[in-house]
Design a protein around this motif. Structure first.
Motif, PDB file in Angstrom:
ATOM      1  N   SER A 161       1.094  -1.058   0.086  1.00  0.00           N
ATOM      2  CA  SER A 161      -0.252  -0.198  -0.293  1.00  0.00           C
ATOM      3  C   SER A 161       0.938   1.049   0.207  1.00  0.00           C
ATOM      4  O   SER A 161       1.929   1.324  -0.177  1.00  0.00           O
ATOM      5  N   PRO A 162       0.044   2.081  -0.134  1.00  0.00           N
ATOM      6  CA  PRO A 162       1.177   3.994  -0.185  1.00  0.00           C
ATOM      7  C   PRO A 162       1.831   3.664   1.263  1.00  0.00           C
ATOM      8  O   PRO A 162       3.240   4.660   0.894  1.00  0.00           O
ATOM      9  N   THR A 163       2.008   3.198   2.303  1.00  0.00           N
ATOM     10  CA  THR A 163       2.973   3.225   3.602  1.00  0.00           C
ATOM     11  C   THR A 163       3.395   1.926   4.159  1.00  0.00           C
ATOM     12  O   THR A 163       3.559   2.177   5.334  1.00  0.00           O
ATOM     13  N   ARG A 164       2.601   0.599   3.909  1.00  0.00           N
ATOM     14  CA  ARG A 164       2.804  -0.528   4.095  1.00  0.00           C
ATOM     15  C   ARG A 164       3.153  -1.351   3.521  1.00  0.00           C
ATOM     16  O   ARG A 164       3.016  -1.815   2.070  1.00  0.00           O
ATOM     17  N   ILE A 165       3.549  -2.334   4.441  1.00  0.00           N
ATOM     18  CA  ILE A 165       3.963  -3.763   3.036  1.00  0.00           C
ATOM     19  C   ILE A 165       3.929  -4.587   4.323  1.00  0.00           C
ATOM     20  O   ILE A 165       3.820  -5.027   4.864  1.00  0.00           O
ATOM     21  N   ILE A 185      -1.588 -13.376   7.578  1.00  0.00           N
ATOM     22  CA  ILE A 185      -0.720 -12.546   7.528  1.00  0.00           C
ATOM     23  C   ILE A 185      -0.071 -12.868   8.554  1.00  0.00           C
ATOM     24  O   ILE A 185      -0.286 -13.390   9.326  1.00  0.00           O
ATOM     25  N   VAL A 186       1.730 -13.600   7.433  1.00  0.00           N
ATOM     26  CA  VAL A 186       2.535 -13.451   8.055  1.00  0.00           C
ATOM     27  C   VAL A 186       4.138 -12.978   8.619  1.00  0.00           C
ATOM     28  O   VAL A 186       4.482 -12.975   9.904  1.00  0.00           O
ATOM     29  N   TRP A 187       3.447 -11.434   8.318  1.00  0.00           N
ATOM     30  CA  TRP A 187       4.928 -10.364   8.404  1.00  0.00           C
ATOM     31  C   TRP A 187       4.117  -8.937   7.634  1.00  0.00           C
ATOM     32  O   TRP A 187       3.637  -8.977   6.753  1.00  0.00           O
ATOM     33  N   GLN A 188       4.437  -8.434   8.337  1.00  0.00           N
ATOM     34  CA  GLN A 188       3.630  -6.999   7.871  1.00  0.00           C
ATOM     35  C   GLN A 188       4.666  -5.222   8.913  1.00  0.00           C
ATOM     36  O   GLN A 188       5.488  -5.714   9.676  1.00  0.00           O
ATOM     37  N   THR A 189       4.916  -4.665   7.857  1.00  0.00           N
ATOM     38  CA  THR A 189       5.489  -3.082   8.414  1.00  0.00           C
ATOM     39  C   THR A 189       4.914  -2.085   7.585  1.00  0.00           C
ATOM     40  O   THR A 189       4.639  -2.117   6.876  1.00  0.00           O
ATOM     41  N   SER A 190       5.487  -0.917   8.287  1.00  0.00           N
ATOM     42  CA  SER A 190       4.938  -0.233   8.116  1.00  0.00           C
ATOM     43  C   SER A 190       5.982   1.464   7.818  1.00  0.00           C
ATOM     44  O   SER A 190       7.343   0.620   8.798  1.00  0.00           O
TER      45      SER A 190
END
Length: 248
Positions: A161-165, A185-190
């Protein structure tokens, strides 16, 4: 008396005959290319059944309240060049017994696949004894948080997304989506911790210098990405605008 064949000034009477096979070869090449595209589309549809992408999009749009781009990732059997990690990404000095038996099994299976690899001229099957280095960085690289999770997935999807992966696991994507478990969801960051992503180069780069070169699962995913990515590095989060007709 033998009548000479007339030719236009500067023309070559043999030229049409010489061009005919060339044009025939071009037509054959176009037909072969079209056939290969159809076969690739069928292979992609078998490996990634329709419906999985939509489930991931629905999940992440509700989670983030942002537009998202969802792409099925390809091969996750990549190589590491990171201090403290083996080539396969496992931690040095751990799981030695398990690794021994895995190497034996991998060697047996690899020998069988290598015969197929040679029979196909080294084509899409790939060489099972070669692991391409696609993860680099310093010891305890920031990229490892993602890669350690990614190696355990069975149906990984990259979500941006524009601010997250994030990476979402749907399980195997060759089954009917109705029979598959809910996407997880196994991993996410912003931002500001999120890596810098380049869709054109298929890379992610973290602030500590570590990087990951990812692959997409087939031509279908490449075509899907083109709906949002405009080379060299422009992303249209709501889709690329329709091309306007030229003024006449």
């Amino acid at each position: 008396m033998v009548q000479r064949e007339r030719s236009e000034p500067g023309g070559d009477p043999q030229q049409p005959a010489e061009m005919a096979p060339t044009e025939a070869r071009r037509r054959a090449a176009r037909k072969l290319f079209t056939h290969e595209e159809r076969m690739q589309a069928k292979r992609d549809e078998v490996l990634v059944r329709p419906g999985f992408r939509e489930r991931v999009e629905e999940l992440m749009r509700a989670e983030w309240r942002e537009p998202v781009i969802v792409l099925r990732l390809g091969d996750t059997d990549f190589g590491f060049d990171v201090p403290g990690r083996r080539l396969d990404g496992t931690v040095r000095g751990k799981r030695l017994v398990r690794r021994f038996f895995w190497n034996v099994l991998r060697g047996i299976g690899g020998a069988v696949l290598y015969v197929v690899y040679l029979a196909n001229g080294g084509g899409e099957v790939g060489n099972p004894f070669h692991r391409e280095i696609r993860v680099t960085g310093p010891a305890n690289a920031m990229a490892l948080d993602l890669l350690d999770e990614l190696r355990r997935t069975r149906g990984p999807w990259l979500v941006c997304s524009p601010t997250r992966i994030a990476v979402v696991d749907t399980g195997p994507t060759y089954v009917d989506p109705a029979d598959a478990p809910p996407p997880r969801i196994v991993w996410q960051t912003s931002e500001p911790k999120a890596p810098e992503i380049s869709f054109g180069k298929r890379t992610m780069k973290w602030p500590d210098g570590s990087s990951f070169k990812f692959l997409l699962q087939g031509r279908t995913e490449q075509e899907h990405l083109r709906k949002y990515h405009e080379p060299p590095n422009t992303t249209h989060w709501h889709g690329r605008p329709a091309q306007q007709p030229e003024d006449t």
